[in-house]
Design an enzyme around this catalytic site. Structure first.
Site: not given
Length: 550
Positions: A115, A117, A119, A226, A315, A418, A421, A436, A441
DNA sequence: TGGGTGGCCTATACGCTCAA
DNA sequence: TTGAGCGTATAGGCCACCCA
């Protein structure tokens, strides 16, 4: 009474005719009467139903847009969860999946249903005694929003099933906005001075989440069914393909491009065919879905986590574009991880403008040899997440910069700190991420607090207008003030409060998903946090001190 | 025991509507 | 005008478990 009976008869006849022409027009794409003739039938029905409200029924085609606007959407618990799908991004991965399932079904003959797919937006539709009673979004898979009124406005969705249907059943489908309808809608919105929609998927998603179904009715949505979710009082067929045929016989609309095939080669052929023709499709599709046809085989394979083993989404290649990588920024996550992200020259890809993209970690940047100043290939993975694929080496400039987290964050003392911080960053041997290590932080605290609140399911509105919790950390006043470009008087106010209450800094954090950093602000006053909320926070954030009142 | 796999968690992006 | 909430989705890391 005679009038009443005659009207009743005429109403039934009109409904029958309108439903018939709806099906011819919206489902079978073979209209037999003109739009004017159709409108005349619908107007007559609406007039009669207005005159005789007692003859109105929810499945009447005149009632597609009859409901009052809602205050809020109700919740629908799905009787069977709506699962998501595993993905394959190349033929190799598809073959791996095929290998896995054939191993689990040794010696058995298997066939597949292919089938597109779509969107769009997955929905679950319940029919009782043939009448559409509930339509819900997928939501988290277990419960979704009740959008029945909005789904009833979709012309290709029958309000009444035909034929020999089970007493109660649920079908699942994808609501979408066909490309031509999307273009037409945007032309109309442009003409009316309204903002245009970015892409068909988001326009469809927004349309079904309208509280006023009259607005949805003006959006020319469509739907393909579907799957059959579940059915009562009925013998289910043996295969997915037969199930689809059955659903079709109840007058529900299927994608005409579905195909039943017997071999993996035929699946790949279906994929190749539609990769080629995807741009000519009347709707957006981002791949194909391959399902094992035999329902008993599906049953035996079951699901792993939230994904059925018997189906996979393969995909289509993502839409790509090239743009300039202007810089690489670094954000601090909840657990202290330092996450590099690309700051890009804005570029239009797959329906949206991309300005930033995650770069995951330094190793990934090295592996792809991505440098600041490069022209890079960008795509939306799964047509959603912005992703930097590779640099365009032919366009590399002599002054392009090799990126390193340590260099980027190196201070005057030669060590790397970092960005929030200023704590010295660390990286454990063999790990991909830098951290970090400072548990206090502010960036970590913000993320941690947000995560905690969402996990607890706490009502953050109870804490103030927004998530605004007061807590304290030590020794960060200046760094934090510099970082967020605070005015001196604001800083003084906070220092004053801190000293008075015995803490070095008092921070209120307002979080926004759309503008996280720019909206981390410092409260000009201490917000009230009381009762159980304060107790929970005090317990969970024991290393910090919580001020529960002003 | 080591490699592979699956499950879970964390992190990321953006669009649209609705409510304040 | 702004932000929350909901919708879409994938990648990477880590850990537990299974199997050779």
């Amino acid at each position: 009474m005679t009038d009443y009976l005659q009207t009743q008869e005429r109403i039934l006849e009109l409904r029958h005719q309108i439903n018939h022409h709806n099906r011819l027009y919206y489902v079978l794409d073979a209209p037999k009467i003109s739009d004017e003739e159709y409108d005349a039938l619908l107007r007559e029905l609406q007039k009669l139903e207005n005159e005789f409200p007692s003859l109105v029924t929810p499945d009447s085609p005149a009632q597609r847009v009859g409901a009052e606007p809602l205050k809020t959407f109700g919740i629908v618990k799905h009787r069977k969860p709506l699962l998501s799908l595993a993905n394959a991004f190349c033929k190799e991965e598809l073959r791996e999946w095929h290998k896995r399932i054939t191993k689990l079904l040794p010696g058995e003959k298997i066939s597949f249903v292919c089938e597109h797919k779509m969107d769009g937006l997955a929905v679950a539709l319940t029919y009782e005694n043939g009448v559409l009673t509930t339509g819900a979004t997928r939501g988290n898979g277990d419960e979704g929003e009740n959008i029945t009124n909005n789904l009833r406005t979709i012309r290709s969705l029958p309000l009444t099933a035909l034929g020999n249907f089970p007493q109660r059943f649920e079908v699942r489908g994808e609501v979408f906005l066909p490309k031509t309808n999307f273009d037409k809608l945007n032309r109309e919105r442009e003409r009316d001075g309204l903002p245009i929609f970015a892409n068909p998927r988001n326009a469809a998603a927004g349309s079904v989440r309208q509280l006023d179904s009259k607005v949805t009715a003006r959006r020319p949505l469509d739907i393909f069914i579907y799957a059959l979710g579940w059915a009562e009082n009925d013998q289910l067929p043996d295969s997915h393909w037969e199930m689809l045929e059955q659903v079709k016989s109840w007058s529900l609309k299927l994608n005409p491009n579905n195909r039943l095939v017997d071999t993996l080669d035929a699946v790949e052929q279906y994929y190749d065919e539609w990769v080629e023709k995807r741009d000519n499709l009347p709707y957006e599709a981002d791949g194909i879905v391959v399902k094992l046809n035999d329902l008993s085989q599906q049953e035996r394979l079951g699901a792993a986590s939230r994904e059925p083993r018997w189906a996979i989404a393969f995909k289509f290649p993502a839409h790509q574009a090239t743009t300039q990588l202007k810089d690489i920024g670094i954000s601090v996550g909840r657990t202290g991880t330092l996450n590099p992200y690309a700051i890009l020259e804005p570029v239009f890809v797959g329906g949206v403008v991309i300005k930033q993209a995650s770069l995951h970690n330094e190793d990934d940047i090295r592996r792809k040899d991505i440098r600041i100043g490069d022209t890079v290939v960008l795509q939306r993975a799964g047509d959603v997440i912005p992703q930097v694929i590779s640099p365009v080496l032919e366009k590399r400039k002599a002054n392009s910069l090799v990126f390193s987290i340590e260099d980027k964050l190196r201070g005057s003392d030669g060590a790397s700190h970092c960005p929030v911080c200023n704590e010295r960053i660390v990286r454990t041997e063999g790990e991909a991420m830098y951290y970090c290590p400072n548990a206090a932080c502010p960036a970590q605290l913000a993320e941690k607090l947000e995560h905690f609140v969402s996990k607890q399911g706490m009502d953050i509105r109870g804490l103030g207008e927004r998530l605004a919790v007061v807590f304290m950390a030590e020794g960060l006043v200046k760094d934090v003030a510099d970082l967020y470009d605070l005015k001196p008087e604001q800083l003084a106010l906070r220092e004053g409060m801190g000293e008075k209450s015995g803490y070095n800094i008092v921070v209120a954090i307002e979080r926004s998903r759309t503008r996280p950093l720019s909206n981390i602000i410092f409260a000009l006053g201490i917000r009230h946090v009381g009762g159980e909320t304060a107790a929970i926070l005090a317990r969970e954030f024991g290393s910090l001190k919580l001020l529960s009142e002003a």
